[in-house]
Design a protein around this motif. Structure first.
Motif, PDB file in Angstrom:
ATOM      1  N   THR A  70     -86.696 -23.123  32.695  1.00  0.00           N
ATOM      2  CA  THR A  70     -86.136 -22.393  33.842  1.00  0.00           C
ATOM      3  C   THR A  70     -84.618 -22.270  33.720  1.00  0.00           C
ATOM      4  O   THR A  70     -83.901 -22.396  34.705  1.00  0.00           O
TER       5      THR A  70
ATOM      6  N   SER B 200     -81.315 -19.933  31.939  1.00  0.00           N
ATOM      7  CA  SER B 200     -80.765 -18.619  32.254  1.00  0.00           C
ATOM      8  C   SER B 200     -81.803 -17.499  32.091  1.00  0.00           C
ATOM      9  O   SER B 200     -82.043 -16.707  33.001  1.00  0.00           O
TER      10      SER B 200
ATOM     11  N   SER C  85     -85.118 -18.235  34.420  1.00  0.00           N
ATOM     12  CA  SER C  85     -84.964 -18.033  35.865  1.00  0.00           C
ATOM     13  C   SER C  85     -84.520 -16.607  36.201  1.00  0.00           C
ATOM     14  O   SER C  85     -84.739 -16.144  37.316  1.00  0.00           O
TER      15      SER C  85
ATOM     16  N   ARG D 137     -82.561 -28.709  37.157  1.00  0.00           N
ATOM     17  CA  ARG D 137     -82.373 -27.294  36.846  1.00  0.00           C
ATOM     18  C   ARG D 137     -83.534 -26.474  37.418  1.00  0.00           C
ATOM     19  O   ARG D 137     -83.335 -25.401  37.978  1.00  0.00           O
TER      20      ARG D 137
ATOM     21  N   ALA E 230     -83.344 -23.423  39.948  1.00  0.00           N
ATOM     22  CA  ALA E 230     -83.957 -22.158  39.519  1.00  0.00           C
ATOM     23  C   ALA E 230     -84.943 -21.650  40.564  1.00  0.00           C
ATOM     24  O   ALA E 230     -85.022 -20.450  40.842  1.00  0.00           O
TER      25      ALA E 230
ATOM     26  N   TYR F 151     -82.977 -20.038  43.215  1.00  0.00           N
ATOM     27  CA  TYR F 151     -82.388 -18.805  42.685  1.00  0.00           C
ATOM     28  C   TYR F 151     -83.442 -17.698  42.560  1.00  0.00           C
ATOM     29  O   TYR F 151     -83.186 -16.532  42.841  1.00  0.00           O
TER      30      TYR F 151
ATOM     31  N   HIS G  72     -73.095 -19.363  39.347  1.00  0.00           N
ATOM     32  CA  HIS G  72     -74.483 -19.505  38.894  1.00  0.00           C
ATOM     33  C   HIS G  72     -74.570 -20.524  37.745  1.00  0.00           C
ATOM     34  O   HIS G  72     -75.441 -21.401  37.740  1.00  0.00           O
TER      35      HIS G  72
ATOM     36  N   LEU H 151     -76.583 -23.963  37.563  1.00  0.00           N
ATOM     37  CA  LEU H 151     -77.672 -24.038  36.578  1.00  0.00           C
ATOM     38  C   LEU H 151     -77.419 -25.116  35.522  1.00  0.00           C
ATOM     39  O   LEU H 151     -78.361 -25.753  35.053  1.00  0.00           O
TER      40      LEU H 151
END
Ligand SMILES: NC(=O)c1ccc[n+]([C@@H]2O[C@H](COP(=O)([O-])OP(=O)(O)OC[C@H]3O[C@@H](n4cnc5c(N)ncnc54)[C@H](O)[C@@H]3O)[C@@H](O)[C@H]2O)c1
Length: 446
Positions: free
Chosen positions: A51, A53, A56, A83, A87, A90, A284, A288
């Motif tokens: 999960t 960059s 996600s 993370r 995620a 997000y 972000h 993350l």
């Protein structure tokens, strides 16, 4: 297979485009690469492992936001639970986070498992997912060494489950245009291909800050990055690599500096280093990565000059194909500008797409076609918008909304994934041994 009518249309296109006037009208920003046959009635159940960059974003939030009519996110798993928690927020999904992968599969029974972890772990999740009855969407590269390639192939043969490989780059309109031009057979029999990939001091350097900087994670950029390029060549030529010879060196990053730090945030050289990158500017990324460092110790802004970096930043590769074509390929990751330069050399002429600095700002691409004994003709092709030049939307549409007739053969199956990864693997094996490497000595795809 392409039919006679489309062949004739392509010929007409090329004849007219040689005048440099019609091409832009044929390839417009909105012309779909694929005619979608139908929309799925039933939603596909999708579980995501990895999960970060890509997981996600492209496979996470974007599926939740743009594909909720055809796909449902049912489970999330990442080795870094913190993370995964960020995620989930997000992605704006209700899907549960699971403490282990198999529990997720057992409890959510997904149709597809999307694998978007660090490269060297793709194969283990792909194999386990297939064994547990799921199809797989694997981010590229499908594997980082020959044993992983064989294991994933054997699991596919044993279970009959499929693996779709995330070759979004095939869906980039410029790559499709190249495919269309080649399908039109304008330049005669192709004898050789030149493919030069230039990565600049921003994008190129980013690989040396991240987990990619270690061969055990990425299989070097010859696998992590070049898998896109080798796939494109295989797809454009409709041929398989047979033998690979390569050279590689780490000439700019890693040990090649008389100063270094651990990570940019705490670096004593931040005021003087031209590679200083301030992650704190990106909210972000802070959430993350930086906020999750206490779990796994991973620094997203690690120093590009770490002494233990063991991948190459300059690579030269020669590949021989089963149709006799020779490829000359290079990848340099420390240049002042960025972009590929690709040329096909045929018995009747040369088709080339050469990067011009500043081209990214234009809303069209230029191609050059030079027939033997004639002057070069340039023609323009309109750009599309969206992630990776429209490519990210293209691949998701194909997977979740149906592939239709797929006239450009954009669908990349496991075999395609392996044939491209194995080319890069053969290249680093050639660098390690100083000898040419035969693909048949690395993998058996029967
Ligand atoms: N097709 C493309 O254009 C494209 C673009 C970017 C990334 N990618 C691919 O996507 C994948 C992820 O890249 P990224 O940029 O998101 O990296 P990232 O570092 O942001 O994310 C990787 C994630 O994998 C997790 N992870 C690592 N090892 C794991 C394991 N053993 N089990 C479960 N989770 C594990 C990490 O905790 C992290 O969350 C890579 O394979 C990369 O090649 C493809």
């Amino acid at each position: 297979m392409e039919n006679q009518e489309s062949k004739i249309n392509r010929r007409k296109f090329l004849e007219k485009s040689a005048t440099g006037t019609l091409a832009a009208a044929v390839f417009t920003a909105s012309s779909p690469a694929i005619a979608f046959s139908s929309f799925s009635k039933n939603k596909k159940r999708v579980a995501l492992v990895g999960t970060g960059s890509r997981g996600s974003g492209m496979w996470g939030r974007q599926i939740v936001e743009d594909y909720s009519d055809v796909a449902e996110m049912v489970g999330l798993y990442d080795i870094n639970k913190k993370r995964a928690e960020y995620a989930k927020t997000y992605m704006k999904t209700d899907a549960n986070i699971f403490p282990d992968f198999e529990k997720m599969i057992k409890e959510t029974r997904p149709d597809y498992v999307i694998v978007a972890t660090v490269d060297s772990h793709h194969w283990e999740y792909a194999v386990r997912a297939m064994e547990m009855g799921c199809d797989v969407i694997s981010e590229k590269p499908v594997a980082t060494d020959e044993k992983q390639c064989q294991a994933i192939w054997d699991a596919h043969k044993k279970t009959g489950k499929k693996v779709i490989v995330g070759f979004n780059a095939r869906h980039n309109p410029r790559r499709i245009e190249m495919k269309e031009l080649l399908m039109a057979d304008k330049i005669g029999k192709i004898i050789s291909v030149d493919f030069l990939e230039y990565l600049n001091v921003y994008h190129g350097a980013s690989y040396f800050r991240r987990w990619h900087a270690y061969k055990k994670n990425s299989g070097t950029l010859l696998v992590h990055k070049s898998t896109h390029h080798f796939d494109q060549i295989n797809w454009w030529l409709e041929a398989d690599p047979v033998e690979v010879t390569a050279y590689g060196q780490l000439g700019h990053y890693g040990k090649n500096s008389d100063f270094r730090g651990e990570k940019c945030r705490t670096c004593p050289h931040k005021d003087s280093c031209s590679f200083y990158w301030d992650i704190t500017q990106y909210e972000h990324y802070m959430k993350l990565y930086v906020n999750c460092e206490d779990v796994d110790g991973y620094f997203r802004d690690a120093c590009v000059f770490r002494k233990d970096i063991d991948i190459y930043d300059a690579m030269s590769v020669i590949v021989k194909y089963n149709n006799g074509v020779q490829l000359t390929y290079s990848l340099n990751a420390f240049l002042p500008f960025e972009g590929p330069a690709v040329a096909f050399n045929g018995t009747e002429g040369r088709l080339e797409k050469t990067f011009e600095p500043g081209e990214w700002e234009k809303d069209y691409s230029e191609y050059r076609l030079t027939m033997n004994f004639e002057q070069p003709q340039t023609f323009k092709v309109k750009r599309r918008t969206g992630g990776h030049g429209g490519a990210d939307i293209g691949i998701k549409n194909m997977i979740f909304r149906g592939i239709g007739d797929d006239p450009y053969k954009l669908h990349a199956d496991l075999r395609a994934g392996i044939m491209s990864a194995i080319t890069g693997i053969a290249a680093y094996r050639s660098i390690e041994t100083g000898k040419p490497v035969k693909i048949a000595d690395l993998i058996n795809l029967t």
